[in-house]
Motif scaffolding. Structure first.
Motif, PDB file in Angstrom:
ATOM      1  N   TYR A   1       3.946   3.810   8.621  1.00 27.71           N
ATOM      2  CA  TYR A   1       2.932   3.499   7.835  1.00 27.71           C
ATOM      3  C   TYR A   1       2.434   2.280   8.422  1.00 27.71           C
ATOM      4  CZ  TYR A   1       0.566   0.641   4.273  1.00 27.71           C
ATOM      5  OH  TYR A   1      -0.340  -0.038   3.712  1.00 27.71           O
ATOM      6  N   THR A   2       0.981   2.111   8.428  1.00 25.42           N
ATOM      7  CA  THR A   2       0.385   0.716   8.573  1.00 25.42           C
ATOM      8  C   THR A   2      -0.863   0.721   7.544  1.00 25.42           C
ATOM      9  OG1 THR A   2      -0.403  -0.628  10.063  1.00 25.42           O
ATOM     10  CG2 THR A   2      -1.218   1.541  10.474  1.00 25.42           C
TER      11      THR A   2
ATOM     12  N   ASN B   1       2.877 -10.154 -12.620  1.00 25.60           N
ATOM     13  CA  ASN B   1       2.942  -8.423 -12.894  1.00 25.60           C
ATOM     14  C   ASN B   1       2.769  -8.224 -14.262  1.00 25.60           C
ATOM     15  OD1 ASN B   1       3.063  -6.171 -11.941  1.00 25.60           O
ATOM     16  ND2 ASN B   1       5.239  -6.205 -12.237  1.00 25.60           N
TER      17      ASN B   1
ATOM     18  N   SER C   1       5.504   6.254   1.297  1.00 25.06           N
ATOM     19  CA  SER C   1       6.714   6.056   0.973  1.00 25.06           C
ATOM     20  C   SER C   1       7.453   7.436   1.768  1.00 25.06           C
ATOM     21  CB  SER C   1       7.231   6.176  -0.566  1.00 25.06           C
ATOM     22  OG  SER C   1       6.845   7.213  -0.941  1.00 25.06           O
TER      23      SER C   1
ATOM     24  N   ARG D   1      -3.150   0.372   1.085  1.00 27.29           N
ATOM     25  CA  ARG D   1      -2.088   0.362  -0.017  1.00 27.29           C
ATOM     26  C   ARG D   1      -0.966   1.256   0.715  1.00 27.29           C
ATOM     27  NH1 ARG D   1      -2.384   2.994  -5.546  1.00 27.29           N
ATOM     28  NH2 ARG D   1      -3.437   4.537  -4.114  1.00 27.29           N
ATOM     29  N   PHE D   2       0.335   0.639   0.332  1.00 28.85           N
ATOM     30  CA  PHE D   2       1.420   1.329   0.780  1.00 28.85           C
ATOM     31  C   PHE D   2       1.576   2.277  -0.629  1.00 28.85           C
ATOM     32  CE2 PHE D   2       5.437   2.310   2.652  1.00 28.85           C
ATOM     33  CZ  PHE D   2       6.144   2.670   1.739  1.00 28.85           C
ATOM     34  N   THR D   3       1.219   3.772  -0.437  1.00 28.52           N
ATOM     35  CA  THR D   3       1.101   4.768  -1.579  1.00 28.52           C
ATOM     36  C   THR D   3       2.523   5.369  -1.581  1.00 28.52           C
ATOM     37  OG1 THR D   3       0.268   6.306   0.010  1.00 28.52           O
ATOM     38  CG2 THR D   3      -1.378   4.634  -1.209  1.00 28.52           C
ATOM     39  N   ARG D   4       2.409   6.496  -2.564  1.00 27.21           N
ATOM     40  CA  ARG D   4       3.398   7.456  -2.677  1.00 27.21           C
ATOM     41  C   ARG D   4       3.388   8.185  -1.300  1.00 27.21           C
ATOM     42  NH1 ARG D   4       3.339   9.240  -9.081  1.00 27.21           N
ATOM     43  NH2 ARG D   4       1.513   8.072  -9.439  1.00 27.21           N
TER      44      ARG D   4
ATOM     45  N   VAL E   1      -1.117  -5.269 -11.437  1.00 23.02           N
ATOM     46  CA  VAL E   1       0.057  -4.692 -11.067  1.00 23.02           C
ATOM     47  C   VAL E   1       0.252  -5.724  -9.611  1.00 23.02           C
ATOM     48  CG1 VAL E   1       1.427  -2.809  -9.946  1.00 23.02           C
ATOM     49  CG2 VAL E   1       0.133  -2.495 -11.900  1.00 23.02           C
ATOM     50  N   VAL E   2       1.270  -6.637  -9.688  1.00 21.21           N
ATOM     51  CA  VAL E   2       1.261  -7.558  -8.470  1.00 21.21           C
ATOM     52  C   VAL E   2       2.490  -6.844  -7.634  1.00 21.21           C
ATOM     53  CG1 VAL E   2       1.530  -9.672  -7.903  1.00 21.21           C
ATOM     54  CG2 VAL E   2       0.530  -9.516  -9.945  1.00 21.21           C
ATOM     55  N   THR E   3       2.287  -6.396  -6.431  1.00 20.24           N
ATOM     56  CA  THR E   3       2.863  -5.630  -5.881  1.00 20.24           C
ATOM     57  C   THR E   3       3.185  -6.114  -4.172  1.00 20.24           C
ATOM     58  OG1 THR E   3       3.531  -3.412  -4.866  1.00 20.24           O
ATOM     59  CG2 THR E   3       1.325  -3.802  -5.433  1.00 20.24           C
ATOM     60  N   ILE E   4       4.351  -5.667  -3.553  1.00 20.67           N
ATOM     61  CA  ILE E   4       4.405  -6.082  -2.144  1.00 20.67           C
ATOM     62  C   ILE E   4       3.618  -4.802  -1.280  1.00 20.67           C
ATOM     63  CG2 ILE E   4       6.548  -7.189  -2.416  1.00 20.67           C
ATOM     64  CD1 ILE E   4       7.839  -4.431  -1.460  1.00 20.67           C
ATOM     65  N   ARG E   5       3.191  -3.890  -2.092  1.00 17.74           N
ATOM     66  CA  ARG E   5       2.691  -2.840  -1.607  1.00 17.74           C
ATOM     67  C   ARG E   5       1.155  -2.968  -0.948  1.00 17.74           C
ATOM     68  NH1 ARG E   5       1.791   0.686  -4.505  1.00 17.74           N
ATOM     69  NH2 ARG E   5       2.342  -0.089  -6.616  1.00 17.74           N
TER      70      ARG E   5
ATOM     71  N   ARG F   1      -0.940  -6.152   1.078  1.00 23.17           N
ATOM     72  CA  ARG F   1      -0.702  -7.450   1.481  1.00 23.17           C
ATOM     73  C   ARG F   1      -2.221  -7.893   2.091  1.00 23.17           C
ATOM     74  NH1 ARG F   1       4.492  -7.378   4.901  1.00 23.17           N
ATOM     75  NH2 ARG F   1       4.211  -5.091   5.182  1.00 23.17           N
TER      76      ARG F   1
ATOM     77  N   GLU G   1      -4.210  -3.165  -8.718  1.00 31.24           N
ATOM     78  CA  GLU G   1      -3.133  -3.398  -8.053  1.00 31.24           C
ATOM     79  C   GLU G   1      -3.476  -4.636  -7.004  1.00 31.24           C
ATOM     80  OE1 GLU G   1      -2.179   0.761  -6.559  1.00 31.24           O
ATOM     81  OE2 GLU G   1      -0.099   0.114  -7.045  1.00 31.24           O
TER      82      GLU G   1
END
Lengths: 261, 812
Positions: free
Chosen positions: B59-60, B731, B54, B48-51, B749-753, B755, B718
């Motif tokens: 990031y991958t 969401n 950010s 997940r793309f997390t805090r 929580v539907v998110t772009i973070r 995929r 998520e």
């Protein structure tokens, strides 16, 4: 020369510098504010975001706002905006309340903090809120009393940092003499540009809260930086309308100061 | 951690993988920020793309459970592209050691595998010894049977194509991470890893960490400032609890719990005291008997004598081959074989994998003692969802206890720093400090044993030295001193005279003959005649952040362990700008000595100034019998080299790296509540669990804090936008997340973070939930995510695999 108190000049008083490129949205600031001011927790539910409470309220003076976007390189970006009152040098809310509720909004001479007193109840809450370009003041349901960030003026007068600044672990929140914060903001912007070419600073001209943003303010929050008052008027225009300019203010203050010394 | 928190600021490249440090160790991020200010780069690898992501320079994403594939690819990259630090690898690690022909690896299995017992015979993974019994080595790293060549061979399968198809990480991203991180192989550069449960909570957990340890050794990052293998512990004092060894398989100071097959102290010490024939190997564990005997003297005091094996026969023994871990406890409890249970400062009904099994297990107890500060799902299990109190016989006692600021004592942080803390307030009402509860309990049990003339085997209880109270109250200073250790008689050691009752200055003075006591040899040096070292508060004015005068760390206040690998063979630091230690030939009146951190042994450098070997030296990795760090690790249950295996519940039918789909020695359980479903269309998505800044563990403390609950009020799950579209979930919608073992309701929580991953040509979705919630409070908060997780775990540690399992999601 008017007897009305004018907000002081841009060189005196305190300011916040918030470097959002260092913010991890830990919410330490949001919760430290609650703790210091002994504000009650509000009932919240997860509305599909970590941002909670969703907005400022009479019981919430500081909210970290979350905004996600697809950035370049097809990777997400996540912007965090610790929202709070900007403690404008020349606050429109104060201008709006001068006639109906004199003394309802005052400016602390030591820090420049914009503070609400109980005399403000003579004013309709909605009128104060609408005067604020940043959509900050909030009213208590039922009473119409207004509240917002106080710059922890009680702490600052006693040599302490505001609670949110004290708590911040990464150095995103900074506080000090306004001119020093301006210098820090400018240095930080220069350092941030190599990583964030679109980095920008807000508030240096006429506020006491500066934000360093990695991208355009609108990507963070609608009211992250606004030059336009509700009603479509530019802040500078609004001042000009009442016969003042920011430069005038500065010179006037220096004149007053000289007289008083 | 091999290093410590502040040291992170010295790093040139920080890899945060298996951790979301900005979220869950927010204060530590101050040091990451500092490193980045100084030009260090941050890489975040996370499903997940997390805090944390950010803030990262790069990031991958990777699919949960594929870290070994990812890291194996990095090992291949480092070796193929000569990014390794050759001198370090050849001189300080076992990469040059020649491996015996009995070692082999074929199609996912190492030699020595017993399929019936599901166990390895580790003696097959041996080194070739020379005539003196010392492992043969080729420092040129060319011998086809040396570890270096074998590891090259092992990871030759981990090419970008295979790794990408397994992890779902795009090839260019893999390449980028490998490039960025392997720059730290250069002399003078340091890279560090910050990891946590994202790596440990897998059936390959230990091997995940082994992969990174190998990378750090290849790059020469061990023992240096800004380097190391840094575990971010999950509780403020779990490092302390780990060091004092309250887990079943270890005794304080990482000694071994004795087995039933070792009936005497001599047999026990013999088994666990390694020997070396290499005069240059310090073999520090060779001192084992000094530590085990000193521990026994702490336990049993004067009652422990040479004649009675210092009370060794009074220690509980493990049955050979049996494990008593967390998963085992609740398995046995579920089978009705426990009468009573102390749930002490924990919430198993929410914290352990397969919560339904745990909750059912609790119903089989006659009694439970719940020591905690608030009501929780464990103490109140009997009135939880699906429970009928009328049918449950368990009598539950709640003992309210003090919180950390209501008592004095020490907390050992991730960096091994033991920091003394003072009492700030009195506990409310009847709440007592845990130490006080334990003191009283111990006294009462001793009294009952004394009273009962028919008590079975009373010696361990009656002979226990139990004198840690002052004026009837548990005295943390008494305990801290006991932990450090005492001289029990007048004695001269190393030319120094000590009196009976003196505190032992360091573990170098502990004895195997019963003349010293120490309740934890690792902490010997923490409370000496000079005072309470953990209470020191002298800040460093300049330097690399060692802060030698602030608190105390083990061992003997050495801040960066393995630091004799931070210098070349002459004792000169690899990194001139961030030296950890350096040999100063003029020190100690011309005799020469180390300056900087406490050196990892005071022996002189391996070479004299004129380049001749110094016979007085020792190899830097002193805790290994042969003094060399383990690239080849023959001690692990599942193999000397990490190998990618899929999680027990996985979304693929084949493992691209071998025919062995899952870890061949991972434990599973067999009650009707132990269900595992792989490649089952009913559970097509990967599930994982994690944490948020605002809550902690099962939320036992944080759910009751209104300001924290306000910030994170409810269980959420998520998922990617693609998955939201697939399942018609928007969401903010309420959904049910379900596994073969249980289900929970959560807010989507539907998110772009997040995929979806492309795994071997198929789209695989992953979702994740925090595990902070429980049905006790708040009513609309949701229940534990561990209702979903499987009762399986790592074969070395038995930590449950709560980071990768299979689930389904549907709208409510």
């Amino acid at each position: 020369m008017s007897e009305r108190y004018r907000g002081g000049d841009l060189m005196s008083g305190k300011a916040f510098f918030i470097n959002t490129t260092l913010c991890t949205a830990c919410r330490g600031c949001q919760i430290a504010c609650k703790q210091w001011n002994q504000l009650p927790a509000t009932k919240t539910h997860n509305w599909g975001s970590m941002q909670n409470p969703k907005d400022l309220s009479f019981d919430t003076y500081k909210v970290v706002r979350f905004q996600e976007h697809m950035g370049s390189n097809n990777k997400p970006v996540w912007y965090f905006f610790p929202d709070q009152c900007r403690h404008c040098v020349e606050p429109p809310c104060k201008e709006a309340s001068e006639d109906d509720a004199p003394g309802g909004i005052i400016i602390d001479s030591q820090t420049g903090a914009v503070l609400y007193t109980d005399k403000l109840k003579k004013m309709k809450a909605q009128d104060v809120i609408e005067a604020c370009p940043f959509n900050i003041p909030r009213a208590k349901k039922g009473t119409g009393y207004l509240s917002k960030c106080t710059m922890c003026v009680d702490r600052v007068h006693n040599g302490l940092l505001p609670a949110c600044v004290k708590t911040c672990p990464t150095g995103a929140m900074n506080f000090g003499d306004r001119d020093k914060m301006v210098a820090l903001a400018k240095d930080s912007l220069a350092a941030a540009k190599s990583r964030f070419p679109k980095a920008t600073l807000t508030g240096l001209e006429d506020l006491r809260v500066f934000y360093l943003l990695a991208a355009e303010p609108k990507k963070y929050y609608t009211y992250a930086n606004v030059d336009v008052l509700p009603g479509g008027m530019d802040r500078k225009m609004a001042l000009r309308k009442i016969g003042r300019s920011l430069k005038d203010l500065s010179q006037e203050w220096q004149f007053i100061n000289k007289l008083a010394s | 951690m091999t290093n410590h928190w502040i040291d992170i600021r010295n790093s040139d490249c920080i890899l945060i993988m298996g951790s979301n440090a900005a979220e869950n160790h927010p204060i530590s991020f101050k040091w990451v920020t500092e490193a980045m200010k100084r030009g260090g780069k941050l890489i975040s690898v996370d499903p997940r793309f997390t805090r944390t992501s950010s803030k990262a320079d790069f990031y991958t994403a990777l699919r949960s459970g594929t870290d070994i594939a990812f890291l194996g690819g990095m090992i291949k990259y480092i070796l193929d592209n000569n990014k390794y630090f050759k001198e370090y690898v050849a001189e300080y690690t076992n990469a040059p050691f020649i491996v015996a022909d009995s070692y082999d690896f074929k199609d996912g299995l190492f030699s020595g595998y017993d399929a019936k017992k599901r166990k390895y015979d580790k003696s097959q993974w041996a080194f070739v010894k020379d005539a003196n019994g010392v492992s043969k080595r080729d420092r040129t790293l060319q011998d086809p049977r040396c570890v270096f060549q074998l590891i090259k061979q092992h990871y030759s399968r981990y090419d970008l194509d295979k790794v990408s198809a397994t992890t779902g990480t795009p090839k260019e991203d893999l390449q980028k991470v490998y490039e960025m991180y392997s720059t730290t192989g250069q002399k003078g550069k340091a890279g560090t890893i910050m990891y946590a449960m994202g790596w440990t909570q897998h059936t390959v957990g230990v091997q995940n960490i082994r992969s990174m340890a190998i990378i750090q050794l290849l790059l020469g990052n061990m023992g240096v400032a800004g380097g190391g293998v840094n575990a971010l512990r999950g509780e403020s004092n779990v490092q302390g609890s780990t060091d004092h060894c309250i887990l079943f398989h270890i005794l304080p100071g990482y000694l071994k719990t004795p087995k039933a097959s070792l009936p005497t102290l001599a047999a026990y010490n013999k088994k666990y005291t390694p020997k070396t024939n290499d005069p240059l190997s310090a073999n520090w564990w060779g001192n084992y008997p000094k530590y085990s005997v000193s521990l026994l003297k702490s336990y049993f005091g004067d009652k422990a004598t040479k004649a009675n094996d210092f009370g060794y026969s009074w220690l509980p023994k493990l049955e050979d081959g049996k494990t008593y871990s967390w998963l085992d406890i609740f398995d046995v409890m579920y089978k009705g074989e426990f009468t009573g249970f102390f749930a002490w400062g924990q919430n198993p009904a929410g914290s352990g994998a397969n919560s339904n099994k745990t909750r059912q297990a609790l119903t089989k107890l006659d009694w439970m003692v719940n020591v905690n500060i608030f009501d929780n799902e464990t103490g109140s299990f009997w009135k939880g969802p699906g429970m009928d109190p009328k049918k449950i016989k368990t009598e539950v006692f709640m003992l309210p206890c003090a919180v950390s600021v209501e008592k004095e004592g020490s907390i050992t942080n991730s960096g091994r720093w033991m920091q003394w803390r003072y009492k700030a307030a009195n506990p409310p009402a009847e709440a007592l400090p845990d130490g006080q509860i334990l003191m009283k309990l111990g006294k009462i049990v001793q009294y009952l044993y004394k009273k009962d003339k028919n008590a079975v085997f009373p010696e361990p209880i009656l002979n226990l030295k139990w004198d840690y109270a002052t004026h009837g109250e548990f005295d943390p200073h008494k305990m801290a001193k006991e932990i450090n250790g005492y001289f029990l008689k007048d004695i001269t050691v190393k030319g120094k005279k000590f009196k009976k009752g003196d505190l032992v200055p360091s573990f170098a003075y502990l004895q195997a003959d019963g003349s010293t006591s120490s309740a934890n040899w690792l902490y010997c040096n923490s409370y000496t005649n000079k005072g309470n070292m953990a209470a020191r508060r002298k800040r460093e004015k300049s330097g690399i952040g060692l802060n030698l005068g602030w608190a105390w760390c083990w061992p003997v206040n050495r801040r960066i362990i393995y630091n004799r690998a931070s210098v070349d063979k002459y004792g000169k630091p690899w990194d001139k700008e961030h030296p950890v230690i350096a040999w100063d030939p003029k020190a100690k009146g011309g005799k020469g000595g180390w300056v900087g951190d406490v050196p990892d042994g005071g022996w002189p450098p391996m070479l004299n100034a004129d380049g001749t070997p110094n016979p007085k030296t020792k190899y830097p990795f002193i805790m290994k019998p042969e003094g060399h760090a383990h690239v080849f690790g023959p001690g692990r249950a599942d193999g000397p080299f990490p190998e990618h295996y899929e999680p027990i519940e996985c979304p693929v039918e084949k493992n691209p790296f071998s025919s062995q789909l899952v870890n061949p020695v991972a434990p599973t359980y067999s009650t009707e509540m132990d269900i595992y479903r792989s490649c089952d269309p009913r559970y097509p998505f990967i599930g994982t669990t994690y944490r948020v800044s605002e809550h902690w563990q099962t939320g036992v403390m944080t759910r009751w804090q209104p300001w924290l609950l306000e910030a994170e009020p409810q269980l959420f799950v998520e998922m990617s936008k693609e998955m939201g579209k697939l399942k018609g979930i928007n969401n903010g919608d309420k959904v049910i997340v379900e596994s073969a073992r249980g289900k929970v309701e959560a807010v989507a929580v539907v998110t772009i973070r997040l995929r979806p991953f492309q795994i071997e040509g198929n789209t695989v979705h992953q979702i994740g939930l925090p595990w902070h919630y429980g049905w006790v409070y708040p009513k609309d908060g949701g229940d534990s995510a561990n209702l979903l997780t499987p009762s399986t775990g790592d074969p070395n540690t038995r930590i449950p695999e709560t980071k990768a399992f299979m689930v389904n999601v549907r709208k409510v």
